[in-house]
Motif scaffolding. Structure first.
Motif, short mmCIF file in Angstrom:
data_model
loop_
_atom_site.label_atom_id
_atom_site.label_comp_id
_atom_site.label_asym_id
_atom_site.label_seq_id
_atom_site.Cartn_x
_atom_site.Cartn_y
_atom_site.Cartn_z
N SER A 8 0.85 -1.19 0.00
CA SER A 8 0.00 0.00 0.00
C SER A 8 0.88 1.24 0.00
CB SER A 8 -0.94 0.00 1.21
OG SER A 8 -0.20 -0.06 2.40
N LEU A 9 0.29 2.36 -0.38
CA LEU A 9 1.03 3.63 -0.44
C LEU A 9 1.23 4.21 0.94
CD1 LEU A 9 -0.70 5.51 -3.41
CD2 LEU A 9 1.51 4.36 -3.43
N THR A 10 2.37 4.86 1.12
CA THR A 10 2.57 5.70 2.30
C THR A 10 2.01 7.08 1.94
OG1 THR A 10 4.72 6.46 1.51
CG2 THR A 10 4.71 4.48 2.90
N ASP A 11 2.00 8.00 2.89
CA ASP A 11 1.56 9.37 2.59
C ASP A 11 2.44 9.99 1.51
OD1 ASP A 11 -0.51 9.15 4.41
OD2 ASP A 11 0.57 10.19 6.02
N ALA A 12 3.75 9.78 1.63
CA ALA A 12 4.67 10.31 0.61
C ALA A 12 4.41 9.66 -0.74
CB ALA A 12 6.12 10.08 1.05
N GLY A 13 4.08 8.36 -0.72
CA GLY A 13 3.77 7.65 -1.96
C GLY A 13 2.51 8.18 -2.62
N ALA A 14 1.50 8.52 -1.81
CA ALA A 14 0.26 9.07 -2.36
C ALA A 14 0.52 10.42 -3.02
CB ALA A 14 -0.79 9.20 -1.26
N GLU A 15 1.36 11.25 -2.40
CA GLU A 15 1.71 12.55 -2.99
C GLU A 15 2.46 12.37 -4.30
OE1 GLU A 15 3.82 15.00 -0.21
OE2 GLU A 15 2.27 14.76 1.33
N ARG A 16 3.43 11.46 -4.29
CA ARG A 16 4.22 11.21 -5.50
C ARG A 16 3.36 10.60 -6.59
NH1 ARG A 16 10.00 10.20 -5.37
NH2 ARG A 16 9.85 10.93 -3.25
N ALA A 17 2.42 9.73 -6.22
CA ALA A 17 1.51 9.12 -7.19
C ALA A 17 0.67 10.18 -7.88
CB ALA A 17 0.61 8.08 -6.52
N ALA A 18 0.18 11.15 -7.11
CA ALA A 18 -0.63 12.22 -7.69
C ALA A 18 0.20 13.07 -8.65
CB ALA A 18 -1.21 13.09 -6.57
N ALA A 19 1.43 13.39 -8.27
CA ALA A 19 2.30 14.18 -9.15
C ALA A 19 2.64 13.42 -10.42
CB ALA A 19 3.57 14.58 -8.39
N ALA A 20 2.93 12.13 -10.29
CA ALA A 20 3.26 11.30 -11.45
C ALA A 20 2.06 11.16 -12.38
CB ALA A 20 3.75 9.92 -11.00
N SER A 21 0.89 11.00 -11.79
CA SER A 21 -0.33 10.88 -12.59
C SER A 21 -0.57 12.15 -13.40
CB SER A 21 -1.52 10.59 -11.68
OG SER A 21 -2.71 10.55 -12.42
N ASP A 22 -0.33 13.28 -12.77
CA ASP A 22 -0.50 14.55 -13.47
C ASP A 22 0.46 14.66 -14.66
OD1 ASP A 22 -1.55 17.29 -13.76
OD2 ASP A 22 0.48 17.88 -13.14
N LEU A 23 1.72 14.30 -14.46
CA LEU A 23 2.69 14.35 -15.55
C LEU A 23 2.33 13.38 -16.67
CD1 LEU A 23 6.01 14.64 -13.54
CD2 LEU A 23 4.97 16.39 -15.00
N SER A 24 1.92 12.18 -16.31
CA SER A 24 1.54 11.18 -17.30
C SER A 24 0.33 11.65 -18.11
CB SER A 24 1.23 9.86 -16.62
OG SER A 24 0.82 8.90 -17.54
N ARG A 25 -0.64 12.23 -17.41
CA ARG A 25 -1.84 12.74 -18.07
C ARG A 25 -1.48 13.86 -19.04
NH1 ARG A 25 -5.07 12.17 -14.15
NH2 ARG A 25 -4.23 13.88 -12.92
N ARG A 26 -0.52 14.71 -18.66
CA ARG A 26 -0.09 15.80 -19.54
C ARG A 26 0.56 15.27 -20.81
NH1 ARG A 26 2.58 19.62 -15.14
NH2 ARG A 26 4.16 19.81 -16.75
#
Length: 168
Positions: free
Chosen positions: A115-133
């Motif tokens: 499962s994600l840690t809090d830091a992992g959830a933040e990094r996942a959101a940032a990575a998702s944004d870049l991938s979506r772009r």
């Protein structure tokens, strides 16, 4: 009697050896073109997420866990279409970065869930944004008609491939 350098035919006087003709250019196969497109897209996404200290496969895993559910390495490997061994390596790297954690399943004591840690959830959101772009830019580089046709044709390839008869 041994042949000396004086009795050997000089290389320049020997007939030229025929060389195999090598096809230049890419093979004209569907598999080649699909793989080339996939690699180009993944390379662009990998470049985008490099600033987050992540690889593209690591971003995929973070994305699979972003909904908050814990999953086994086996589940993650099926979603990512990689072997369990490959997934285990990806998870270990994410764990060493403090982005995921592993814990025993409440249902099966021998199964470890990720499962994600809090830091992992933040990094996942940032990575998702870049991938979506990246995907948005790709879509904008095509006409709506071409993009729609591409998605439809790729879906069709996926549908018919498993049912192809090979006994012709």
């Amino acid at each position: 009697m041994t042949e000396t350098s004086a009795t050997r035919t000089p290389r320049s006087a020997q007939p030229a050896r025929r060389r195999e003709t090598v096809q230049s250019g890419p093979p004209e196969t569907l598999g080649f073109h699909l793989k080339r497109a996939e690699q180009a897209l993944i390379a662009r996404k990998a470049g985008a997420v490099r600033a987050l200290d992540l690889t593209e496969p690591q971003c995929k895993v973070l994305g699979y866990l972003a909904d908050g559910s814990a999953k086994s390495c086996t589940q993650l490997s099926r979603e990512a279409l990689v072997t369990s061994q490959t997934m285990t390596g990806i998870v270990k790297n994410l764990e060493s970065k403090g982005l995921v954690e592993r814990h025993a399943s409440p249902d099966h004591s021998r199964v470890m869930l990720v499962s994600l840690t809090d830091a992992g959830a933040e990094r996942a959101a940032a990575a998702s944004d870049l991938s979506r772009r990246v995907e948005t830019r790709l879509r904008q580089a095509m006409t709506d008609e071409d993009y729609t046709r591409l998605i439809r044709l790729l879906g069709r390839v996926a549908e018919v491939t498993s049912d192809l008869a090979l006994d012709d």
